[in-house]
Design a protein around this motif. Structure first.
Motif, short mmCIF file in Angstrom:
data_model
loop_
_atom_site.label_atom_id
_atom_site.label_comp_id
_atom_site.label_asym_id
_atom_site.label_seq_id
_atom_site.Cartn_x
_atom_site.Cartn_y
_atom_site.Cartn_z
N UNK A 9 0.84 -1.20 0.00
CA UNK A 9 0.00 0.00 0.00
C UNK A 9 0.87 1.24 0.00
N UNK A 10 0.51 2.20 -0.85
CA UNK A 10 1.27 3.44 -0.87
C UNK A 10 0.43 4.63 -0.44
N UNK A 11 1.11 5.69 -0.07
CA UNK A 11 0.44 6.91 0.34
C UNK A 11 1.03 8.07 -0.45
N UNK A 12 0.17 8.99 -0.83
CA UNK A 12 0.70 10.13 -1.58
C UNK A 12 0.06 11.43 -1.15
N UNK A 13 0.78 12.51 -1.37
CA UNK A 13 0.26 13.84 -1.06
C UNK A 13 0.49 14.75 -2.26
N UNK A 14 -0.48 15.63 -2.50
CA UNK A 14 -0.33 16.61 -3.57
C UNK A 14 -0.07 17.98 -2.94
N UNK A 15 0.79 18.75 -3.60
CA UNK A 15 1.11 20.09 -3.10
C UNK A 15 1.00 21.10 -4.23
N UNK A 16 0.62 22.31 -3.85
CA UNK A 16 0.78 23.44 -4.76
C UNK A 16 1.35 24.57 -3.92
N UNK A 17 2.55 25.02 -4.31
CA UNK A 17 3.22 26.04 -3.52
C UNK A 17 2.44 27.35 -3.57
N UNK A 18 2.14 27.89 -2.39
CA UNK A 18 1.36 29.14 -2.36
C UNK A 18 2.23 30.37 -2.65
N UNK A 19 3.54 30.16 -2.72
CA UNK A 19 4.45 31.28 -2.99
C UNK A 19 4.85 31.37 -4.46
N UNK A 20 5.21 30.22 -5.07
CA UNK A 20 5.69 30.28 -6.46
C UNK A 20 4.79 29.50 -7.43
N UNK A 40 5.00 10.53 -2.97
CA UNK A 40 4.37 9.28 -2.57
C UNK A 40 5.40 8.34 -1.96
N UNK A 41 4.92 7.57 -1.00
CA UNK A 41 5.80 6.63 -0.29
C UNK A 41 5.09 5.30 -0.15
N UNK A 42 5.77 4.33 0.45
CA UNK A 42 5.14 3.04 0.71
C UNK A 42 5.52 2.01 -0.32
N UNK A 43 4.66 1.00 -0.48
CA UNK A 43 4.94 -0.08 -1.42
C UNK A 43 3.81 -0.17 -2.43
N UNK A 44 4.09 0.03 -3.68
CA UNK A 44 3.10 -0.07 -4.74
C UNK A 44 3.08 -1.46 -5.35
N UNK A 45 2.34 -1.61 -6.45
CA UNK A 45 2.22 -2.94 -7.05
C UNK A 45 3.52 -3.38 -7.74
N UNK A 46 4.43 -2.45 -7.98
CA UNK A 46 5.71 -2.80 -8.58
C UNK A 46 6.74 -3.23 -7.55
N UNK A 47 6.32 -3.30 -6.29
CA UNK A 47 7.25 -3.58 -5.21
C UNK A 47 8.14 -4.81 -5.45
N UNK A 101 -4.10 17.72 -0.45
CA UNK A 101 -4.89 16.52 -0.13
C UNK A 101 -3.98 15.32 -0.10
N UNK A 102 -4.52 14.20 0.38
CA UNK A 102 -3.73 12.98 0.37
C UNK A 102 -4.48 11.90 -0.39
N UNK A 103 -3.74 11.00 -1.01
CA UNK A 103 -4.36 9.91 -1.76
C UNK A 103 -3.75 8.58 -1.35
N UNK A 104 -4.53 7.55 -1.50
CA UNK A 104 -4.06 6.19 -1.25
C UNK A 104 -3.98 5.46 -2.56
N UNK A 105 -2.95 4.67 -2.75
CA UNK A 105 -2.88 3.88 -3.97
C UNK A 105 -2.25 2.54 -3.65
#
Ligand code: ZN
Ligand code: ZN
Length: 161
Positions: A1-12, A19-26, A156-160
């Motif tokens: 199972x992997x975990x991911x986060x999306x970011x958008x810099x509020x300055x630039x 994303x971290x963890x173990x995906x299906x390509x592990x 936000x965060x996503x699970x994959x």
């Protein structure tokens, strides 16, 4: 199972994801990393450890690391090395209908198995590529923007998997 986060810099305005963890390509990732350990890509100490430890295992899980000094971050495998607590038991374990004894190698080891059936033998130190400070495993929350370096909090965060 992997975990991911999306970011958008509020300055630039830079958009990026972590994303971290173990995906299906592990399983493939695991094989590649262990091969690199054997070849000495991660240093002589790890290579020697690989050579003298039967059925050695590596922690191939991708984790978020942050430099204690400059805040530079990176996602990379943990790379700690482990040895099986009980080789006899390990040899009887099955992968796709065949035992480890028949396969003569362990195809891959999941991080949770390392905790239960293995013993840590070599801990890997991660150094910052920018300032050589010590990089520590952390939970992903507020990270420095890769473009302007200011702190961002996740959209936000996503699970994959
Ligand atoms: Zn640093
Ligand atoms: Zn930025």
């Amino acid at each position: 199972m992997g975990y991911g986060y999306r970011y958008k810099c509020e300055f630039c305005g830079k958009e990026y994801g972590i994303s971290t963890g173990t995906g299906f390509l592990f399983p493939q990732e695991y094989k590649r990393i262990l091969k690199d350990v054997a070849k000495g890509k991660y240093g002589k100490q790890m290579k020697e450890c690989y050579e003298k430890t039967p059925y050695i295992a590596v922690d191939a899980e991708n984790k978020y690391y942050e430099c204690e000094d400059c805040g530079h971050w990176d996602v990379h495998p943990v790379l700690d090395l482990y040895e099986p607590k009980d080789i006899g038991k390990l040899l009887k374990k099955e992968f796709g209908g065949k035992t480890i004894e028949e396969l003569e190698e362990v195809p891959y080891v999941m991080p949770n198995e390392l905790k239960t059936s293995y013993k840590l033998i070599l801990k890997q130190e991660h150094r910052c590529p920018k300032c050589k400070g010590l990089m520590k495993k952390r939970n992903i929350r507020n990270v420095c923007c890769p473009k302007c370096g200011k702190k961002n909090s996740p959209l936000n965060s996503v699970l994959w998997d």
